[in-house]
Each structure stands twice: as C-alpha cells, then as structure tokens.
Design a protein around this motif. Sequence first.
Motif, PDB file in Angstrom:
ATOM      1  N   SER A 381       0.833  -1.212   0.000  1.00  0.00           N
ATOM      2  CA  SER A 381       0.000   0.000   0.000  1.00  0.00           C
ATOM      3  C   SER A 381       0.867   1.260   0.000  1.00  0.00           C
ATOM      4  O   SER A 381       0.597   2.225  -0.727  1.00  0.00           O
ATOM      5  N   LYS A 382       1.899   1.255   0.823  1.00  0.00           N
ATOM      6  CA  LYS A 382       2.774   2.422   0.897  1.00  0.00           C
ATOM      7  C   LYS A 382       3.502   2.655  -0.419  1.00  0.00           C
ATOM      8  O   LYS A 382       3.605   3.780  -0.910  1.00  0.00           O
ATOM      9  N   LEU A 383       3.997   1.574  -1.014  1.00  0.00           N
ATOM     10  CA  LEU A 383       4.724   1.692  -2.281  1.00  0.00           C
ATOM     11  C   LEU A 383       3.802   2.111  -3.416  1.00  0.00           C
ATOM     12  O   LEU A 383       4.196   2.853  -4.305  1.00  0.00           O
ATOM     13  N   SER A 384       2.548   1.646  -3.377  1.00  0.00           N
ATOM     14  CA  SER A 384       1.582   2.048  -4.390  1.00  0.00           C
ATOM     15  C   SER A 384       1.321   3.545  -4.318  1.00  0.00           C
ATOM     16  O   SER A 384       1.274   4.242  -5.344  1.00  0.00           O
ATOM     17  N   THR A 390       5.527  10.059  -7.568  1.00  0.00           N
ATOM     18  CA  THR A 390       6.984  10.019  -7.558  1.00  0.00           C
ATOM     19  C   THR A 390       7.564  11.181  -8.356  1.00  0.00           C
ATOM     20  O   THR A 390       7.159  11.432  -9.488  1.00  0.00           O
ATOM     21  N   GLU A 391       8.501  11.867  -7.753  1.00  0.00           N
ATOM     22  CA  GLU A 391       9.200  12.937  -8.451  1.00  0.00           C
ATOM     23  C   GLU A 391      10.441  12.360  -9.120  1.00  0.00           C
ATOM     24  O   GLU A 391      11.218  11.627  -8.508  1.00  0.00           O
ATOM     25  N   VAL A 392      10.606  12.671 -10.408  1.00  0.00           N
ATOM     26  CA  VAL A 392      11.710  12.100 -11.173  1.00  0.00           C
ATOM     27  C   VAL A 392      13.036  12.711 -10.744  1.00  0.00           C
ATOM     28  O   VAL A 392      13.165  13.928 -10.602  1.00  0.00           O
ATOM     29  N   ARG A 393      14.015  11.843 -10.502  1.00  0.00           N
ATOM     30  CA  ARG A 393      15.354  12.289 -10.131  1.00  0.00           C
ATOM     31  C   ARG A 393      16.244  12.371 -11.370  1.00  0.00           C
ATOM     32  O   ARG A 393      16.205  11.483 -12.214  1.00  0.00           O
ATOM     33  N   PRO A 394      17.076  13.381 -11.453  1.00  0.00           N
ATOM     34  CA  PRO A 394      18.080  13.381 -12.526  1.00  0.00           C
ATOM     35  C   PRO A 394      19.163  12.359 -12.221  1.00  0.00           C
ATOM     36  O   PRO A 394      19.454  12.060 -11.062  1.00  0.00           O
ATOM     37  N   ALA A 443       9.516  -1.891  -7.594  1.00  0.00           N
ATOM     38  CA  ALA A 443      10.245  -1.685  -8.845  1.00  0.00           C
ATOM     39  C   ALA A 443       9.591  -0.595  -9.679  1.00  0.00           C
ATOM     40  O   ALA A 443      10.274   0.229 -10.302  1.00  0.00           O
ATOM     41  N   LEU A 444       8.259  -0.551  -9.668  1.00  0.00           N
ATOM     42  CA  LEU A 444       7.556   0.515 -10.400  1.00  0.00           C
ATOM     43  C   LEU A 444       7.864   1.875  -9.790  1.00  0.00           C
ATOM     44  O   LEU A 444       8.092   2.866 -10.504  1.00  0.00           O
ATOM     45  N   HIS A 445       7.893   1.936  -8.459  1.00  0.00           N
ATOM     46  CA  HIS A 445       8.264   3.190  -7.795  1.00  0.00           C
ATOM     47  C   HIS A 445       9.664   3.642  -8.218  1.00  0.00           C
ATOM     48  O   HIS A 445       9.893   4.808  -8.555  1.00  0.00           O
ATOM     49  N   LEU A 446      10.615   2.717  -8.228  1.00  0.00           N
ATOM     50  CA  LEU A 446      11.984   3.063  -8.609  1.00  0.00           C
ATOM     51  C   LEU A 446      12.063   3.454 -10.081  1.00  0.00           C
ATOM     52  O   LEU A 446      12.813   4.370 -10.451  1.00  0.00           O
ATOM     53  N   ALA A 447      11.292   2.776 -10.925  1.00  0.00           N
ATOM     54  CA  ALA A 447      11.280   3.127 -12.349  1.00  0.00           C
ATOM     55  C   ALA A 447      10.773   4.549 -12.548  1.00  0.00           C
ATOM     56  O   ALA A 447      11.323   5.315 -13.364  1.00  0.00           O
ATOM     57  N   ARG A 448       9.746   4.922 -11.809  1.00  0.00           N
ATOM     58  CA  ARG A 448       9.218   6.277 -11.926  1.00  0.00           C
ATOM     59  C   ARG A 448      10.167   7.283 -11.294  1.00  0.00           C
ATOM     60  O   ARG A 448      10.274   8.427 -11.749  1.00  0.00           O
ATOM     61  N   ALA A 483      -2.188   2.667  -9.171  1.00  0.00           N
ATOM     62  CA  ALA A 483      -0.917   3.025  -9.804  1.00  0.00           C
ATOM     63  C   ALA A 483      -0.458   1.917 -10.751  1.00  0.00           C
ATOM     64  O   ALA A 483       0.061   2.200 -11.846  1.00  0.00           O
ATOM     65  N   PHE A 484      -0.663   0.669 -10.352  1.00  0.00           N
ATOM     66  CA  PHE A 484      -0.223  -0.437 -11.216  1.00  0.00           C
ATOM     67  C   PHE A 484      -1.158  -0.581 -12.408  1.00  0.00           C
ATOM     68  O   PHE A 484      -0.704  -0.833 -13.538  1.00  0.00           O
ATOM     69  N   ARG A 485      -2.469  -0.403 -12.206  1.00  0.00           N
ATOM     70  CA  ARG A 485      -3.394  -0.473 -13.335  1.00  0.00           C
ATOM     71  C   ARG A 485      -3.067   0.600 -14.366  1.00  0.00           C
ATOM     72  O   ARG A 485      -3.071   0.347 -15.576  1.00  0.00           O
ATOM     73  N   ASP A 486      -2.758   1.794 -13.911  1.00  0.00           N
ATOM     74  CA  ASP A 486      -2.389   2.868 -14.839  1.00  0.00           C
ATOM     75  C   ASP A 486      -1.131   2.521 -15.616  1.00  0.00           C
ATOM     76  O   ASP A 486      -1.026   2.805 -16.815  1.00  0.00           O
TER      77      ASP A 486
END
Length: 939
Positions: A381-384, A390-394, A443-448, A483-486
């Motif tokens: 739930s927290k990761l979702s 998620t703010e994109v990091r350079p 992994a989706l969180h890290l990808a974003r 978030a995963f469905r999107d």
Amino acid sequence: MPTRKTPLDPARIRKFLRDHAEGIDRDPLTNSVFSFALQLFQDLEAGRTSLSSVAETVDVLHFDLLQARADQFRAHHTEIGKPKDAFAGVSAQLSALAKSDPERFRETVTRHAGGIVFTAHPTFALSQRLRRAFADYASQPGKSELATLKSAASDPQPDWPDQITLTHEHEEAQDAIANAQDAAGHYASLVVNTARKSLDDWRTLRPVLPTLASWVGYDLDGRTDIHWSQSITLRLREKAAQLAYYRGRLSNFAEFETLAALEKQLAAAQAHTEAAAEKFGQDLSDPDVLSDAANFLTAASDAKITDAATLTDPLTTLIEDTDTPDETAAALMILRAEIDALQLGTARIHLRVNAAQVRTVLQRDLDLETEDSELGRLALSKLSEMAGNTEVRPVNFADLFLEQSTARRQFMMCAQILKHIDAGSPIRFLIAESENPATVMGALHLARQYGVDHELDISPLFETPEALETGGRFVERLLEEAAFRDYVRTRGYLSIQLGFSDSGRFIGQVAGNMAIERIHSLIGRALGDVLPGTGLLVFNTHGESIGRGAYPGSFQQRHDHLLTPWTRGELLARDIQPIHEVSFQGGDGFLHFATPELSRATYAAFCEHILSEPASTDDDAFYTQTDFVWDAYRALRNWHETLFVDSDYEEMLGGFTAGFLVKAGSRPVKRAGGPSGPSAIRAISHNAMLQQLGVPLNSACGIGSAMPREKERMRDIINASPRLHALIMLATRARMLTSLPVLRGYASVFDPHVWLAVSRHGDIAQASALRRVADTLGENHTAASLQKIANRLSVDLIEFDTLIASLDDAPSVESRHENRLDFHALHAIRQALMLYALSLTGRLSDLSARHDTSRSDIISLVLAMRIDEAADLLEEIYPPSRGEADLFQHINEPGHESGAQSQAGYDRLHRELIAPLRQCGALVSRLSIATSHAFGAWG
C-alpha cells in the motif's frame, strides 16, 4: 577368472550389452552396464587394452551420437533441403488471411504478438568449432560437412572451457542475432508483398515483426561479475553494429538524396558510437576516465542519434510519396519494419535482477516498517502510494559510479541508456524469484523515480513452487492498486516470465508444466476482469533438453507446449491479447540460428505459431475432468518435492556427480550464499547431473506413483486428451533415456564390497591397491544412497512402464533397450575409467608427512571425480625430471644422478600413474559431452 579381452569395437560392445541384458531372466541381479565396465577395467589393469584404444572407441561412439543428434536437429527444421522455402507455410497463412479478410490481415500483421529472446548461462559445453560443424552439417548434410563434423568431434579442445567468458557469450549471441535479423527481414518482405497484392492502400501498412531480445551481458540474477560499465559498453557496441547494418541497407538507395544524406548521418553516428564504446571499455574505476567517457557520450553532438524516429520519419515520407516507385516504397517499408522492431540496437535489452536485490533497496531506502520486513500488505500500500506520486530524479554516470545497490544501479542504467543511447527501445526488467507483489510495486516506484517507466516492462518471474502456487493472487493484488493499473494501461500489456527450468527442478517437468499453464490462466483471468482489451506478454524461458522445458518434437509442438492452445483461446475469449516470447539459450539454443538456413526455419516456425488460431480444446478431457487431473498433479508434485529434500538425493548430487560437469559458461554452477543442497544447484547444472547419471528423473519419474490405483482411468484420459498425451509423451521420451542399470553401476563403483571381491577374484595387477580403495570407501555413503534412489525410482517406473504399455501408441520395450545401447556403452566405459583411476591412486606408496596430504586424500579427490586436481597434486609432490643434467654435461668428474640413466625426477611414476590418471580425467570429460547428445542438449 579366465583371461579374455573386452571388445572395444562399438558393434561388439552393443552385442556384449545385449547378450548380458538378456540374461536377466536367469539372474535378476544382472547389470550389463557394470559387467562391461568391470571387464574393461580388468583389461586396462592387465594391459590387454590401453587408454588410447578406449579413446578411439569413445570417439566413435561420440560421433555416432553426435550425427544422430544432428540428423534429428535437421528434421526439426522441417523445410531445410526441401524444394520450397522455409517460409512457405507463413506465406500461405498470410495469403489466405489477406484474401479472406483484408482488415483482419492488417490487424494481425500490425500487432505485437511475440518474440524470440537469446539467453546464455552454462550451456556452451560443445566447443565453438564443433557447434559450427554441427550447424553446417544440419544445414547441408554433404560428404564434406560430415567429414568436418567428424574431425571436430574427435578434437577434444581442452582449452575450450577457458575461452568461455561473458565477452565470448555476447559475441556468440550477436552472431545468432545477426542471422535472426536476416530471417526477420524475410518475414517483413512476405508481409509487404502480400499486402501489395491484397490491399489498395498497402503503403499505409506498418508491419510489426516478432521481436528479438537478449539478456546476455545484462543478466545479474545470481552473479556479481557484470559491472554496469560492461553493460553500457556492450550496448554501445550493439548500437554501432546496428547503425552499420542500417547504413548497408540504405546504400541500395543512393539515388535518393534524402536517403544518401541519412546514410551519411548514420556514418557519423556510427563513428561517434564506436568512440563512446571505446571510452566506456576502459577502466572506469578512475574518476577521470569515467568523466571523460561520460562527457563524451552525454554532450550535445550533431553526430549523435538517440531516437530511431530520426531514421524512420524520412522513410515514411518517401513511402507515402506517390512519386516513389512501388518497388522502392516496398523495400523501404521492409527496412522501416526492421528499424521499428530493433530501434538502435541489434536486439531489445532484457535486464534481470533477483527479487532480493530489489527488496534490499526498498527496505534500506524507503524506511519501511521493520515488522513488515517481508514486504507484505503494508509495504504494498505504501509503495503504491509512492509510485503514484513520484518525483523524477536526474541521473548521471557519477551516480552510477557511486551507487552500491544492484537494483537501483540497474534503474539508473536504464535511464542513461534511454537518454543517451536508444530512446525508443523498450527495456524488459525481469525480477527473478518473485513471490511478493510489493517487490513489483517497489520496482515501479523506482522506475518512476528515474523516469524510465514509459519504456520499462517490469516483469515478475514465477519459477519457485511458492510463486507458481500464488502467482494468480499475486497479480490480482497488484491490479487492485490504481498506480499499477495505470502503468499496465499505459504500456498496453502486462509482462510476466515463467521459468520451465526451475519449476521442473523443484516439482518435475510434467507437474511444472501443469502449474505454469494454470498460472497463465489465473493471471489472464485476473487481467481480463480488470483491464479487458490489454495484452498479456508471457515470456516462457526454457533450455533445449526435455529436463529444462524443451518439448521433444516439432516446433509447433514445442510452442503449443509452452503456451497451450487452451490458454491462448481462453485469453482471447477474455479480450486479452496473448503476446508470446520464447527463449533460445546458450550454445545449444543458438544452434537454431547458427546459419541463415537454420535461422529462417526457426523464425518461420515461430511466425506460424503466432499467426495461427489456437486449436479448439473443447473436448479435451484434461480440461473437463479437472478433479482427477489436479489430484494427479498434487500427487506428482508431492513425489518430486519429497525426493528433492531426501538426504540420499542430496548425497547423489552433492559428491562425485559434479565432477562429471565441464565448465560450459561464464555463470557459476551454484548460487553464492543462500540455501545448501540441491536447492543451491542451478537448474542447468541440476539437470546436467541427472543426465550424467542416466536418470532424467525430473521428467521421467513420479507419474507411476501419482495415481497407482486408477491406472485405467489415467490411461483412458491420456488416450482421449491431446494435452495430457503430450505431457506423457515428454515423460515417455525421458523414460527412454532413463537407465537404472547405469545408476546402479555408479553405485557399484563406490561399493567397498565390489573392490574387495575384485581384489580377491579379479584379473588385476595389484590386489593391494584395490584393498586400499576399499578401505577409503569404508565410511562412504554414496553407494548406499545411489542404491536407495535407484530402488525408489524402480518402484515408480514399474508403474509408469505399465501405464505406457497400455497406451494406444506405446513405444516398445525392445526399441527402448536397443536405442540406448550406445548410451549404456558410454556409461560403462566411464565406470571402467573411474575404477581404473581409483586403482591407479591405490598403488601410491604412503606420502611423506611433509607434503601435508595422504594417499587417502588423493584417493578421495579421485572419488569426487576431481581427477585433474589429484594429478596436479601428485605432480607437485613427485615432479618429473626436467633435463637439468644436460646443463652440466661439461663436468668431467663422473656422477650418478647426472649420468645418462638419471633418476633425479619421478619419470616412471609419471609414465605409469600420473599420465594415465590425467588421460582418465580427460576421457571422463569427453564422455560427459558425448552423453549430452542423447538428450539433445547440455543440462
């Protein structure tokens, strides 16, 4: 015992084995394999035959099995050598579809339906020279090709294992991919030519080709030796090679000014990419070197091309221009289809990490609750929530240099590849040993976080029993999160991976196949309930042998085995488009693409698969009598799981058997850390060990024990069910290669009673040597463990053989026995060599205490089949003379050691013991390679 010479002519060996096997009615304890081994051992002991004669026989048997394997391999590539083209079937499918339903034709050839993935691992057991000769003979079986194959087969190439590096594996993968690209281009031409004949607006068609992908150089599951800079360097080299390929294709259109300018642009981009690869190939542990490489690649430059649209947009303009001749437009459509499929690389990238590596990052960096250390519902739930905001990091290359965690580093690398090398090529992010949905959400969180989710297909790998059991609920739980469905909706499909090799290792191939088909269905159902209209990308990974998921039949049978017609039909009924990817692994798998002829046949077969409609399974009893079928599944799975944790099974695989394996790849045989016992052995090595013992039990066994009280009903369902019949035929093929006499023969090698009996009654040189071996074996449990496993298998196979015999198309017992005579001969010779090697070490005198080893230690090394190590140790203890006496030939005073008959070294010991020991070790390895041919692959 009467003196007689064991026959070494293969035909006479077969007769010996046949005659002794027929005596089993008179003596139920007869073992033809060990009988031959015992006689050959005594011939070696008595000097009636030599190791060189044995080597000649091994060469003949090896070549017979190799040629049979090549002929069978050729037969699987059905169109080779026939008057019609390998793509004749594909062409007929396309033409029929275009004539009957042009719009459906358009929809079919413009959708992503699947692809081929090149993987590596330890499957390069055959030398490169031998594989090339094999492929040439399979492609064109002439006299010259046969002679070359025979020459390569008799060359042991002892240096080959040292040549198998990651770089070498990558080069081999790229060679296979080059031939696959040729086949893909041919398929594109068929689609375009068919469209020209059937569609008025054919120029508007944009065909989608079956994709090509590779994880060679990018797979970090279970290995730590691939530095991120190596992956970047390899990708740059792949890009340079592909730009050169596109340049070559564009050179055919020099009369078009636009394309001539594009070719010039490609030349500059190729040079720039090659320069970048050179810089990243240096030692990047030096910050200055890394800075130079990073600045060169990331700097703005007119020479850089990072988006394939730079190439395809000008092509589209010319294609749509009515002034462009039809032939030219068609040729450009073919080239554009290839660029669309491959973008700026030779193949798509498959990165792979382990779930534990992702989990470590999440627990360390995201401040998850400690009581939720296994990443349960709270973490999900927290990761979702985090993935949705998620703010994109350079990212820069210094970040890659400084980052310590493998998983986060891989996401950073994805970002750099997409920004600076190839912006439009989707990257697969495979997560091995996935058993928890929070890992995928993390992994989706890290990808974003690194801005790569738009081109990253996060794919859990279901391979362990736990994952196969819970995978359906795993995906259901993920799809509950918005978030995963999107994410899936944006990608257009959900990606999953199924491991046939590992599932077959844990629960057996037949049960593993059943579990995989079930999880296909459960995930498809979950996806259809929530996101109808999307796709399900199923990547089925397997090896080339029956024990690792490759079906022993035609390509159509193999593909239907991996993704069944029932599964495909069910997905389509739920408005889910199946997207099927299959693997071709390492040296054995790359053979399918080793020549243009083989490659076209292989690729064409896959195209036929994805273009075909799934056959109806409405009347298949496997899917209607589910209570009985799943009761059988549970019993079969339980049989294998019980065996897998048996201490005797661990003993069987934990000792001498590993000594039969040759180095066949750059990845280790065992996982570092983690569990011990069979669980620590990789699927390839596990399967190879079973092959080398003559008992591919993970495919052949367990069925007889699954439903012993309902054999008649099982028989009726098998005869009535194409699906269950196919599974049983896989097991039957494995049964044809299963030999309990072989396994019991190895048990006899380790039985002290055998050594004592032969020392007393055998025709041998030194009885005392055999008694020393027997003494060393006094506390060894190998013989007892092997016999217990053989007994267990015997009980099961009695029932299975009865079941097989009752089937409508049962193979005869006689053919089974006859077809494995060469297989038996190989094992018998190896058992004789094991006996002889042990006897040689038994002749050793007691070693001096100063050497910190003993005769028993040397014998123990040989018992573990670490023969080369034993020979090395003996050579260190007993060095040979090195010609030092010649240095002092001008000394006038007479001396003994410096005389003509110098005994300063241990030359006699080398001649009579150490050299033969080394030869035994070399022959054992050659026999291991020869044995693999019976299974069509290594491991």
